[in-house]
Design a protein around this motif. Structure first.
Motif, PDB file in Angstrom:
ATOM      1  N   TRP A  21      63.585  45.194  61.729  1.00  0.00           N
ATOM      2  CA  TRP A  21      62.230  44.690  61.526  1.00  0.00           C
ATOM      3  C   TRP A  21      61.430  45.635  60.630  1.00  0.00           C
ATOM      4  O   TRP A  21      60.674  45.196  59.771  1.00  0.00           O
ATOM      5  CB  TRP A  21      61.509  44.486  62.855  1.00  0.00           C
ATOM      6  N   THR A  22      61.603  46.933  60.800  1.00  0.00           N
ATOM      7  CA  THR A  22      60.896  47.912  59.973  1.00  0.00           C
ATOM      8  C   THR A  22      61.235  47.692  58.497  1.00  0.00           C
ATOM      9  O   THR A  22      60.345  47.703  57.637  1.00  0.00           O
ATOM     10  CB  THR A  22      61.255  49.346  60.405  1.00  0.00           C
ATOM     11  N   LYS A  23      62.514  47.457  58.200  1.00  0.00           N
ATOM     12  CA  LYS A  23      62.929  47.192  56.808  1.00  0.00           C
ATOM     13  C   LYS A  23      62.365  45.866  56.306  1.00  0.00           C
ATOM     14  O   LYS A  23      61.875  45.783  55.178  1.00  0.00           O
ATOM     15  CB  LYS A  23      64.452  47.173  56.711  1.00  0.00           C
ATOM     16  N   THR A  24      62.416  44.829  57.137  1.00  0.00           N
ATOM     17  CA  THR A  24      61.889  43.521  56.733  1.00  0.00           C
ATOM     18  C   THR A  24      60.396  43.604  56.479  1.00  0.00           C
ATOM     19  O   THR A  24      59.892  43.082  55.480  1.00  0.00           O
ATOM     20  CB  THR A  24      62.190  42.470  57.819  1.00  0.00           C
ATOM     21  N   ARG A  25      59.673  44.283  57.365  1.00  0.00           N
ATOM     22  CA  ARG A  25      58.225  44.438  57.224  1.00  0.00           C
ATOM     23  C   ARG A  25      57.877  45.118  55.906  1.00  0.00           C
ATOM     24  O   ARG A  25      56.995  44.665  55.173  1.00  0.00           O
ATOM     25  CB  ARG A  25      57.679  45.248  58.405  1.00  0.00           C
ATOM     26  N   ALA A  26      58.587  46.197  55.586  1.00  0.00           N
ATOM     27  CA  ALA A  26      58.330  46.919  54.329  1.00  0.00           C
ATOM     28  C   ALA A  26      58.592  46.017  53.123  1.00  0.00           C
ATOM     29  O   ALA A  26      57.820  46.014  52.154  1.00  0.00           O
ATOM     30  CB  ALA A  26      59.187  48.175  54.265  1.00  0.00           C
ATOM     31  N   ALA A  27      59.674  45.233  53.187  1.00  0.00           N
ATOM     32  CA  ALA A  27      60.009  44.333  52.065  1.00  0.00           C
ATOM     33  C   ALA A  27      58.953  43.241  51.900  1.00  0.00           C
ATOM     34  O   ALA A  27      58.574  42.904  50.770  1.00  0.00           O
ATOM     35  CB  ALA A  27      61.387  43.715  52.290  1.00  0.00           C
ATOM     36  N   VAL A  28      58.451  42.694  52.995  1.00  0.00           N
ATOM     37  CA  VAL A  28      57.431  41.646  52.926  1.00  0.00           C
ATOM     38  C   VAL A  28      56.130  42.202  52.361  1.00  0.00           C
ATOM     39  O   VAL A  28      55.497  41.584  51.493  1.00  0.00           O
ATOM     40  CB  VAL A  28      57.214  40.995  54.315  1.00  0.00           C
ATOM     41  N   LEU A  29      55.714  43.372  52.829  1.00  0.00           N
ATOM     42  CA  LEU A  29      54.492  43.977  52.292  1.00  0.00           C
ATOM     43  C   LEU A  29      54.620  44.227  50.790  1.00  0.00           C
ATOM     44  O   LEU A  29      53.696  43.923  50.029  1.00  0.00           O
ATOM     45  CB  LEU A  29      54.176  45.281  53.024  1.00  0.00           C
ATOM     46  N   LYS A  30      55.763  44.731  50.359  1.00  0.00           N
ATOM     47  CA  LYS A  30      55.979  44.989  48.927  1.00  0.00           C
ATOM     48  C   LYS A  30      55.969  43.674  48.145  1.00  0.00           C
ATOM     49  O   LYS A  30      55.325  43.568  47.104  1.00  0.00           O
ATOM     50  CB  LYS A  30      57.302  45.729  48.726  1.00  0.00           C
ATOM     51  N   ARG A  31      56.674  42.658  48.681  1.00  0.00           N
ATOM     52  CA  ARG A  31      56.733  41.349  48.023  1.00  0.00           C
ATOM     53  C   ARG A  31      55.335  40.772  47.817  1.00  0.00           C
ATOM     54  O   ARG A  31      55.033  40.181  46.775  1.00  0.00           O
ATOM     55  CB  ARG A  31      57.562  40.394  48.881  1.00  0.00           C
ATOM     56  N   ASP A  32      54.466  40.963  48.821  1.00  0.00           N
ATOM     57  CA  ASP A  32      53.116  40.400  48.772  1.00  0.00           C
ATOM     58  C   ASP A  32      52.098  41.349  48.156  1.00  0.00           C
ATOM     59  O   ASP A  32      50.891  41.120  48.265  1.00  0.00           O
ATOM     60  CB  ASP A  32      52.672  40.006  50.185  1.00  0.00           C
ATOM     61  N   ALA A  48      46.687  44.387  53.204  1.00  0.00           N
ATOM     62  CA  ALA A  48      47.446  43.953  54.381  1.00  0.00           C
ATOM     63  C   ALA A  48      47.765  45.152  55.257  1.00  0.00           C
ATOM     64  O   ALA A  48      48.148  46.209  54.761  1.00  0.00           O
ATOM     65  CB  ALA A  48      48.734  43.268  53.953  1.00  0.00           C
ATOM     66  N   ARG A  49      47.597  44.988  56.557  1.00  0.00           N
ATOM     67  CA  ARG A  49      47.985  46.005  57.525  1.00  0.00           C
ATOM     68  C   ARG A  49      49.095  45.501  58.425  1.00  0.00           C
ATOM     69  O   ARG A  49      49.818  46.270  59.012  1.00  0.00           O
ATOM     70  CB  ARG A  49      46.782  46.402  58.376  1.00  0.00           C
ATOM     71  N   ASP A  50      49.190  44.186  58.559  1.00  0.00           N
ATOM     72  CA  ASP A  50      50.143  43.588  59.482  1.00  0.00           C
ATOM     73  C   ASP A  50      51.024  42.584  58.760  1.00  0.00           C
ATOM     74  O   ASP A  50      50.641  42.022  57.744  1.00  0.00           O
ATOM     75  CB  ASP A  50      49.408  42.853  60.612  1.00  0.00           C
ATOM     76  N   VAL A  51      52.179  42.365  59.334  1.00  0.00           N
ATOM     77  CA  VAL A  51      53.079  41.306  58.900  1.00  0.00           C
ATOM     78  C   VAL A  51      53.330  40.470  60.145  1.00  0.00           C
ATOM     79  O   VAL A  51      53.752  40.995  61.171  1.00  0.00           O
ATOM     80  CB  VAL A  51      54.405  41.873  58.351  1.00  0.00           C
ATOM     81  N   HIS A  52      53.061  39.183  60.069  1.00  0.00           N
ATOM     82  CA  HIS A  52      53.183  38.314  61.230  1.00  0.00           C
ATOM     83  C   HIS A  52      54.392  37.405  61.108  1.00  0.00           C
ATOM     84  O   HIS A  52      54.759  36.978  60.010  1.00  0.00           O
ATOM     85  CB  HIS A  52      51.928  37.442  61.382  1.00  0.00           C
ATOM     86  N   LYS A  59      57.727  33.738  71.487  1.00  0.00           N
ATOM     87  CA  LYS A  59      57.871  32.289  71.658  1.00  0.00           C
ATOM     88  C   LYS A  59      59.137  31.780  70.975  1.00  0.00           C
ATOM     89  O   LYS A  59      59.211  30.619  70.596  1.00  0.00           O
ATOM     90  CB  LYS A  59      56.632  31.567  71.117  1.00  0.00           C
ATOM     91  N   GLY A  60      60.099  32.678  70.769  1.00  0.00           N
ATOM     92  CA  GLY A  60      61.391  32.268  70.224  1.00  0.00           C
ATOM     93  C   GLY A  60      61.547  32.415  68.723  1.00  0.00           C
ATOM     94  O   GLY A  60      62.554  31.994  68.167  1.00  0.00           O
ATOM     95  N   GLY A  61      60.557  32.997  68.037  1.00  0.00           N
ATOM     96  CA  GLY A  61      60.650  33.185  66.598  1.00  0.00           C
ATOM     97  C   GLY A  61      61.690  34.221  66.214  1.00  0.00           C
ATOM     98  O   GLY A  61      62.201  34.960  67.055  1.00  0.00           O
ATOM     99  N   THR A  62      62.034  34.249  64.937  1.00  0.00           N
ATOM    100  CA  THR A  62      63.014  35.208  64.428  1.00  0.00           C
ATOM    101  C   THR A  62      62.392  36.042  63.320  1.00  0.00           C
ATOM    102  O   THR A  62      61.257  35.809  62.913  1.00  0.00           O
ATOM    103  CB  THR A  62      64.247  34.476  63.859  1.00  0.00           C
ATOM    104  N   ASP A  63      63.166  36.982  62.801  1.00  0.00           N
ATOM    105  CA  ASP A  63      62.703  37.824  61.689  1.00  0.00           C
ATOM    106  C   ASP A  63      63.027  37.208  60.330  1.00  0.00           C
ATOM    107  O   ASP A  63      62.822  37.826  59.300  1.00  0.00           O
ATOM    108  CB  ASP A  63      63.347  39.216  61.770  1.00  0.00           C
ATOM    109  N   ASP A  64      63.544  35.984  60.296  1.00  0.00           N
ATOM    110  CA  ASP A  64      63.905  35.338  59.023  1.00  0.00           C
ATOM    111  C   ASP A  64      62.687  35.009  58.198  1.00  0.00           C
ATOM    112  O   ASP A  64      61.651  34.692  58.692  1.00  0.00           O
ATOM    113  CB  ASP A  64      64.693  34.059  59.288  1.00  0.00           C
TER     114      ASP A  64
END
Length: 64
Positions: A21-32, A48-52, A59-64
């Motif tokens: 998740w830490t890697k995904t979060r960093a990639a999403v922040l960079k992408r955006d 941005a401070r958060d990635v949701h 509730k069953g969500g994934t990191d995709d």
């Protein structure tokens, strides 16, 4: 002191927010370009401070 809703739910790792998740979060922040996407959709430029998750992991969500 304000309590967080997740404060009594264990560590971030026990809730499923480990290294992947830490890697995904960093990639999403960079992408955006480190901009808040809901604010951007309303015409505001806000750092941005958060990635949701679209569906919360609790509730069953994934990191995709």
């Amino acid at each position: 002191m304000t309590r967080k809703a997740w404060a009594d739910k264990g560590s971030r790792h026990s809730r499923g927010y480990g290294y992947a998740w830490t890697k995904t979060r960093a990639a999403v922040l960079k992408r955006d370009h480190y901009l808040c996407q809901p604010c951007r959709a309303e015409g505001r430029v806000t750092a941005a401070r958060d990635v949701h998750h679209i569906v919360p992991k609790a509730k069953g969500g994934t990191d995709d």
